[in-house]
Design an enzyme around this catalytic site. Structure first.
Site, PDB file in Angstrom:
ATOM      1  N   ASP A   1       0.833  -1.325   0.075  1.00  0.00           N
ATOM      2  CA  ASP A   1      -0.125   0.002  -0.060  1.00  0.00           C
ATOM      3  C   ASP A   1       0.815   1.390   0.084  1.00  0.00           C
ATOM      4  OD1 ASP A   1      -2.732   0.825   0.579  1.00  0.00           O
ATOM      5  OD2 ASP A   1      -1.821   1.883   2.207  1.00  0.00           O
TER       6      ASP A   1
ATOM      7  N   GLU B   1       1.827  -0.160  -5.022  1.00  0.00           N
ATOM      8  CA  GLU B   1       0.702   0.681  -5.265  1.00  0.00           C
ATOM      9  C   GLU B   1       1.492   2.163  -4.909  1.00  0.00           C
ATOM     10  OE1 GLU B   1      -3.642   2.505  -3.656  1.00  0.00           O
ATOM     11  OE2 GLU B   1      -1.903   2.184  -2.398  1.00  0.00           O
TER      12      GLU B   1
HETATM   13  C1  GLC Z   1      -4.284   2.805  -0.506  1.00  0.00           C
HETATM   14  C2  GLC Z   1      -5.560   2.151  -0.281  1.00  0.00           C
HETATM   15  C3  GLC Z   1      -6.789   3.014   0.328  1.00  0.00           C
HETATM   16  C4  GLC Z   1      -6.459   3.628   1.483  1.00  0.00           C
HETATM   17  C5  GLC Z   1      -4.899   4.344   1.670  1.00  0.00           C
HETATM   18  C6  GLC Z   1      -4.700   4.607   2.896  1.00  0.00           C
HETATM   19  O1  GLC Z   1      -4.450   3.925  -1.443  1.00  0.00           O
HETATM   20  O2  GLC Z   1      -5.826   1.524  -1.251  1.00  0.00           O
HETATM   21  O3  GLC Z   1      -7.965   2.346  -0.024  1.00  0.00           O
HETATM   22  O4  GLC Z   1      -7.246   4.649   1.971  1.00  0.00           O
HETATM   23  O5  GLC Z   1      -4.040   3.453   0.943  1.00  0.00           O
HETATM   24  O6  GLC Z   1      -3.979   3.369   3.501  1.00  0.00           O
END
Ligand code: GLC
Length: 587
Positions: free
Chosen positions: A232, A299
């Site tokens: 993440d 991500e």
């Molecule tokens: C990422 C997740 C999202 C979350 C954010 C903070 O982008 O996909 O859903 O709110 O991280 O953890």
């Protein structure tokens, strides 16, 4: 391994303008890695399947429905967080990194899931959230009390004093969900940093003990047998040490809006890459024989250069959000061609491409592109080289579902207030999976589910689509089947702008049947002479499958000089015979 031939010898700028004019050949070499042509399916556990009638999905619900993943021909799944959490950010606020939230089940359930998935041939990736924990995490509770070593586990700073003596945060940083990125803590008498909600304090990666602690979290799940991690917001993990103000972006005057600043000190810091390198080393300790690479999928919403850099530091791949962020229902064939060619050209040699259809943070593909065009887009991504990443529900064409302010759960929506809720909330993309026409679409026996079920579920659900002669799910399945052909797995890729509304790709592999996908973005049926733009296309093609017109004579032979492409639809053709070894003559 994917290797780009010919492209290496010309410079990037020339190459990008070149894209618009010609069909770019991307030579895809056959690949031995277990995941290089996988389909990765994201399960949003809260909304997948509820086995105990509490209106929230759970692990048993997933275990009982692994067959659906097999029928969807996926190779692996990643699950959004299932760890204990107060649920402020729907599980992305974790209060224990090495447990399962009782809402979803137990560690024993998790082990059963892993074992069953592996037996079925499915690999399992955990969602790993390194940037922050919940404020309810034991580490934060101890940090607040200044207990070593936890006192250094988070980013604490003294505030400043404004004229008149009022206390103010150390700098102008804004949180992603809006409002200051700093919250004052009375007990500790200091501000703590949170790039997301105040209940998600940022962990301090400049402290070695914390880095070791987090490595142990990775080891915990690897020891249990997971096949890798979706990581993440990796590009938020470090901030500049000097804590200096970020420059104004000029895009808005609202200092509480995340868009107020250019995030040059809170995102994409060089240390993020070094951390990825260390985690790759750790993951590779579990792959001593080189047989079972553990995946690290990142991500990072950032620019293409910073995204590509993650490949070099050991990511299996950073998510490619091109079809989410840069394309939509209004995009032209040239736009689509550009996004595909750019990724293939910029990806460092020897790496694997990937294409994300959707996720729990983004409008659903059926809503971004329109229900009809979305199917063509899914077919396109299924037939591009590399990894496909899909979000549960994409395979049956689930659109966004209306969620009212009163029903809202997502902090990004709730923080935007009643007025701003609809535009900001991610709840509409997270509503329950539509299994069948029974109570709550078969998601739960409970008529009250954590987010509302799509009211169209009687006609829009998996069961109806499985029983219908033709349906989105059946279309998806036949294209997924084609994806397993050697040509789709490792054939060379060519991309073409055929005309103002028509885009095409071909996949060619010596000794194998070739595949052509032709998409019509326009609102009228088109009759195209494919030979005008697609060099070496055979005179006759077989219609493998199409979308947009149920009367397409599948299996019949057409003249490639007059290919009929339905409005907003797509047609996939295959060659009748084996093609000769196709030599790439690019330069
Ligand atoms: C990422 C997740 C999202 C979350 C954010 C903070 O982008 O996909 O859903 O709110 O991280 O953890």
């Amino acid at each position: 391994m994917i290797e780009r031939s010919g492209l290496r010898v010309i410079n990037m700028r020339a190459l990008l303008s070149f894209f618009m004019l010609i069909a770019v050949a991307v030579v895809v070499k056959s690949e031995e890695k277990w995941w290089s042509a996988m389909s990765l399916y994201q399960i949003y556990p809260r909304s997948f399947k509820d086995s105990n009638g509490d209106g929230i999905g759970d692990l048993k619900g997933i275990i009982d429905n692994l067959d659906h993943l097999v029928e969807s021909k996926v190779t692996a799944m990643w699950m959004s967080p299932i760890y204990p959490s107060p649920g402020v950010d729907m599980g992305y606020d974790i209060s224990n990194f090495i447990e399962i939230d009782p809402l979803f089940g137990t560690l024993e359930d998790f082990d059963i899931l892993l074992e069953k998935a592996h037996k079925t041939g499915l690999k399992v990736l955990m969602d790993f959230v390194p940037n922050h924990s919940s404020d309810q995490h034991e580490w934060f509770q101890k940090s607040v009390k200044d207990i070593p070593p936890y006192n250094n586990y988070y980013v604490w700073a003294n505030g400043t004093f404004k004229a008149g003596g009022t206390r103010a945060p150390p700098n102008n940083w804004v949180s992603v969900f809006g409002g200051p990125a700093w919250t004052w803590n009375d007990q500790r008498q200091a501000y703590y940093l949170h790039q997301f909600t105040p209940q998600q304090p940022d962990l301090n990666y400049r402290y070695e003990n914390l880095r070791d602690e987090i490595k142990n979290v990775l080891r915990f799940w690897l020891d249990r047998g997971v096949d890798g991690f979706r990581i993440d917001v990796i590009n938020h993990v470090f901030e500049i040490q000097s804590l200096q103000d970020e420059p104004l972006s000029g895009n808005t005057n609202d200092p509480n809006n995340y868009g107020y600043l250019n995030h040059i000190y809170t995102k994409d810091q060089p240390e993020c890459y070094e951390l990825v390198r260390q985690w790759r080393e750790l993951l590779d300790e579990y792959n001593k024989d080189g047989e079972h690479e553990r995946l690290m999928v990142l991500e990072a919403y950032t620019d293409i250069n910073l995204t590509m850099k993650y490949y070099k530091f050991g990511a299996s791949f950073p998510f490619n959000f091109g079809f989410i962020q840069r394309l939509n229902a209004d995009s032209s064939p040239a736009d689509v061609k550009f996004v595909i060619d750019e990724w293939m050209a910029r990806m460092p040699d020897g790496n694997t491409a990937n294409w994300v259809i959707g996720n729990h943070d983004q409008k659903r593909v059926a809503s971004r592109y329109g229900v009809e065009r979305a199917q063509g887009i899914i077919a396109l991504l299924l037939l591009l080289p590399g990894v496909l990443i899909m979000y549960n529900g994409d395979e049956i064409g689930m659109p966004n579902n209306y969620v009212s302010w009163e029903q809202g759960k997502d902090p990004q929506g709730c923080n935007a207030g009643r007025e701003g809720f609809e535009a900001a909330s991610r709840d509409p993309f997270r509503t329950p999976f539509l299994w069948d026409g029974t109570t709550s679409a078969g998601f739960s026996t409970n008529p009250n589910t954590w987010l509302p079920v799509n009211p169209d579920y009687k006609s829009l659900n998996l069961e109806v689509q499985k029983e219908a002669g033709d349906s989105q799910f059946k279309f998806y399945q036949t294209v997924a089947e084609l994806r397993s052909w050697p040509t789709a797995q490792s054939g060379d890729l060519y991309t073409y702008v055929i005309s103002d509304n028509i885009f095409a790709i071909s996949r060619i592999l010596g000794g194998q049947r070739s595949i052509y996908l032709v998409l019509n973005f326009g609102n009228e049926l088109r009759n195209e002479d494919l030979t005008r733009k697609i060099e070496n296309i055979p005179g006759e093609l077989i219609i493998y499958r199409g979308i947009g017109n149920s009367d397409l004579p599948y299996g019949s032979i057409i003249d490639s000089k007059s290919a009929q492409i339905p409005a907003r639809g797509a047609v996939i053709y295959v060659t009748p015979e084996m093609s000769r070894k196709f030599e790439v003559k690019l330069l």
